[in-house]
Design a protein around this motif. Sequence first.
Motif, PDB file in Angstrom:
ATOM      1  N   GLU A 280      87.014 -26.387   8.882  1.00 55.67           N
ATOM      2  CA  GLU A 280      87.423 -26.429   7.475  1.00 55.67           C
ATOM      3  C   GLU A 280      86.314 -27.118   6.692  1.00 55.67           C
TER       4      GLU A 280
ATOM      5  N   CYS B 138      85.755 -21.485   6.844  1.00 60.12           N
ATOM      6  CA  CYS B 138      87.081 -21.033   6.391  1.00 60.12           C
ATOM      7  C   CYS B 138      87.307 -21.300   4.908  1.00 60.12           C
ATOM      8  N   HIS B 139      86.323 -20.922   4.097  1.00 58.53           N
ATOM      9  CA  HIS B 139      86.463 -21.086   2.648  1.00 58.53           C
ATOM     10  C   HIS B 139      87.701 -20.323   2.173  1.00 58.53           C
ATOM     11  N   PRO B 140      88.591 -20.980   1.414  1.00 63.32           N
ATOM     12  CA  PRO B 140      89.840 -20.315   0.997  1.00 63.32           C
ATOM     13  C   PRO B 140      89.615 -18.979   0.284  1.00 63.32           C
ATOM     14  N   ARG B 141      88.568 -18.897  -0.512  1.00 68.69           N
ATOM     15  CA  ARG B 141      88.314 -17.644  -1.223  1.00 68.69           C
ATOM     16  C   ARG B 141      87.881 -16.534  -0.261  1.00 68.69           C
TER      17      ARG B 141
ATOM     18  N   ILE C  48      88.892 -16.406   2.934  1.00 70.48           N
ATOM     19  CA  ILE C  48      90.117 -16.032   3.656  1.00 70.48           C
ATOM     20  C   ILE C  48      90.842 -14.961   2.843  1.00 70.48           C
ATOM     21  N   ALA C  49      90.941 -15.196   1.540  1.00 71.29           N
ATOM     22  CA  ALA C  49      91.651 -14.257   0.669  1.00 71.29           C
ATOM     23  C   ALA C  49      90.933 -12.902   0.625  1.00 71.29           C
TER      24      ALA C  49
END
Length: 399
Positions: free
Chosen positions: A30, A57-60, A62-63
């Motif tokens: 993370e 695992c950058h949230p953007r 992942i999306a």
Amino acid sequence: MVDSKELIEISETYGAHNYHPLPVVLSKGEGIWVWDVEGRKYLDFLSCYSAVNQGHCHPRLIAALTGQAKKLTLTSRAFHNDQLGPFLKELCELTGFEMALPMNTGAEAVETAIKASRRWGYMVKGIPDGKAEIIACAGNFHGRTTTIIGFSTEEEYKRGFGPFTPGFKVVPYGDARALEEAITPETAAFLVEPIQGEAGVVVPPEGYLREVRRICSEKKVLFVADEVQTGFCRTGKMFCWEHEGARPDMMILGKALGGGYYPVSAVVASREILGVFDPGSHGSTFGGNPLGAAVAREAIRILVEEKLDERAAELGAWFMEELRAIESPHVDHVRGKGLLIGVVLKPGAGGARPFCEKLQAEGLLAKETHEDVIRFAPPLVIEKSDLQWALERIRKVLG
Ligand SMILES: *Cc1c(COP(=O)(O)O)cnc(C)c1O
């Protein structure tokens, strides 16, 4: 639960031994942090050789990945897909080149650049068929295919893998004069890394790339920059050649283009150069697939919107100064640009590996390059306070 020791044994038993990893088994990441299977937390100071500049695992991302994964993942190039065109357009706008050719790994993009250079040499420059020559540098690293290792100067990369592809010549790195003297009418291209990462973060003399640009223009030779490791903000600019304003004719991209999620690579150049390809001349089943393209589009946006180039420039300059200030009996010198840094150890220090193992015990994952250089290249989303945290540990190990 299966522990690290057991998992390492399984890997050693069933996997070919073409790597010598640190004895740590990671299971979660993370941002700048990774965790091993026992739950121990480490600061990632390698970033998968600059493939996770955006952090783990950058949230953007992942999306972007999961969103596209539910829609369409692979079409092959037999058909168009709705992600590829916008990806290529955005990549060209970012880099300032006219055309792009998508592949998957860095080595494939290098192979693509070699093919483009040779064809350009025959079709545009008028080199007699079969005579095109490409000049590379001593200490280079451009990947692991049989053609690419053929012009490596590293015996370990080549031993037992010959015979090699002809048509390559090697000159010393950082020596513009040697390049100028090596060029003949049959030279199609000069292939060079703006900083040699794998060779131990070797920074060429100031003005080298500018000289390379001048020489290549004068002699009508393509200046091909391999920015697979130095590109995408790592050295404090979006691309490393920008430090000298020495725009290459062709740029090879990979690693952080996939944001750590997906192998995405590309070659960008002018229409004159990439226009040499026609249907059937080159390709890849997975190159340009919609899943990779969607990830790469978001990976680029993150670099730009989070201004990771500025962050690398500011934090890198400060961090390198702090490293140089460490009084260590083992360190010879510190070199690099932005957050691509090599700590070069003295000959008597016993090599970089034991220091990397000690750093691991302190919660910091770095890796040796060659015998005596420790490479520091954290994800570019790192904060100054995290670097302070790292410095305390580095001081303890090197001091
Ligand atoms: C990593 C690297 C490559 C090869 O990329 P792969 O994805 O491993 O094939 C090529 N050039 C440079 C400068 C690299 O650092």
